[in-house]
Scaffold this motif. Structure first.
Motif, short mmCIF file in Angstrom:
data_model
loop_
_atom_site.label_atom_id
_atom_site.label_comp_id
_atom_site.label_asym_id
_atom_site.label_seq_id
_atom_site.Cartn_x
_atom_site.Cartn_y
_atom_site.Cartn_z
N TRP A 51 7.62 -0.67 -2.82
CA TRP A 51 7.10 -2.04 -2.93
C TRP A 51 7.32 -2.63 -4.32
O TRP A 51 6.74 -3.65 -4.66
N LYS A 52 8.15 -2.02 -5.13
CA LYS A 52 8.39 -2.49 -6.49
C LYS A 52 9.55 -3.49 -6.48
O LYS A 52 10.71 -3.10 -6.28
N GLY A 71 0.32 9.00 -0.56
CA GLY A 71 1.29 8.02 -1.03
C GLY A 71 2.50 8.55 -1.77
O GLY A 71 3.30 7.76 -2.28
N ARG A 72 2.69 9.87 -1.86
CA ARG A 72 3.77 10.39 -2.71
C ARG A 72 5.16 9.87 -2.31
O ARG A 72 5.96 9.51 -3.17
N VAL A 82 6.07 7.12 -0.68
CA VAL A 82 6.23 5.70 -0.98
C VAL A 82 6.30 5.49 -2.49
O VAL A 82 7.08 4.67 -2.99
N MET A 83 5.51 6.26 -3.23
CA MET A 83 5.53 6.15 -4.69
C MET A 83 6.87 6.62 -5.26
O MET A 83 7.44 5.98 -6.15
N ARG A 84 7.39 7.74 -4.73
CA ARG A 84 8.68 8.22 -5.21
C ARG A 84 9.79 7.21 -4.92
O ARG A 84 10.71 7.02 -5.72
N GLU A 143 9.41 4.05 -4.75
CA GLU A 143 9.09 2.76 -5.37
C GLU A 143 9.33 1.63 -4.36
O GLU A 143 9.93 0.60 -4.67
N SER A 190 0.83 -1.19 0.00
CA SER A 190 0.00 0.00 0.00
C SER A 190 0.87 1.25 0.00
O SER A 190 1.86 1.33 0.73
N ASN A 191 0.50 2.24 -0.80
CA ASN A 191 1.23 3.50 -0.81
C ASN A 191 0.80 4.43 0.32
O ASN A 191 1.44 5.45 0.56
N THR A 192 -0.28 4.08 1.02
CA THR A 192 -0.79 4.91 2.10
C THR A 192 -0.17 4.49 3.43
O THR A 192 -0.18 3.31 3.78
N THR A 193 0.40 5.45 4.15
CA THR A 193 0.91 5.18 5.48
C THR A 193 -0.03 5.81 6.51
O THR A 193 -0.81 6.71 6.20
#
Length: 202
Positions: A159-160, A150-151, A153-155, A157, A105-108
């Motif tokens: 969980w990639k 989620g920015r 976590v997205m930046r 990456e 999940s990108n949400t913390t």
């Protein structure tokens, strides 16, 4: 170096927080916030004491904390290195902050509150794992809780899988210790660590 020296300068630089950033903050768990926190196996625990700040990783199978009610979380303190930095801070200053990560999940989730360290036998026993009990349980009273967009976590990456670092390319814990203290026997430490960890997980 040009630096910011006042909150007024910060506000002028960044502007006002959005309505959504304010509206998401609550003083107790909502059912959906509870669902998010219960899904998290990992939390960073920040505390403060006379010597300064501390931030400690905590993880547990099936959820890192237990929700007692919408204002209270229970965090078992399992075996570790016995530094007790976080616990020593809490018994002197109850203020804590938590950041929960949920794999995939990108949400913390973020939480600010106060805590006490409990050694109530019935509470310790309620967390039994493989016949063992935590030595203490951190009882957390919620002051405010909210989600973080989620920015970050997205930046990262985070969980990639294709961005995961190969552990073999990194220094081992023993090597890290030897870099600080040259007489540290890093080879023995690294060789014995897996078996020691397996025996002392709970």
């Amino acid at each position: 170096m040009r630096i910011i020296t006042s909150v007024e300068e910060l506000n002028e630089l960044y502007g006002s927080a959005s309505e959504a950033a304010i509206a998401k903050v609550t003083t107790a768990l909502t059912p959906l916030y509870r669902q998010m926190i219960e899904a998290s196996p990992f939390v960073a625990l920040a505390s403060v004491g006379p010597e300064g700040l501390d931030c400690s990783p905590r993880g547990d199978i099936g959820g890192v904390v237990r929700v007692k009610d919408d204002k209270t979380l229970l965090l078992p303190d399992w075996r570790g290195n016995n530094r007790v930095d976080s616990l020593a801070n809490i018994v002197r200053d109850p203020r804590i902050a938590l950041m929960f990560l949920i794999p995939g999940s990108n949400t913390t989730m973020r939480l600010n509150g106060r805590a006490v360290v409990s050694i109530e036998e019935s509470l310790l026993a309620s967390f039994e794992m493989e016949g063992k009990h935590p030595r203490a349980v951190v009882v957390i009273s919620i002051d405010e809780v909210y989600f973080q967009c989620g920015r970050a976590v997205m930046r990262a990456e985070l969980w990639k899988p294709e961005t995961f670092v190969d552990p073999v390319s990194l220094p081992t814990p023993g090597m890290l210790s030897k870099a600080v203290r040259d007489d540290f026997d890093h080879e023995t430490y690294d060789r014995e660590w897996p078996a020691r960890a397996a025996k002392s997980m709970w």
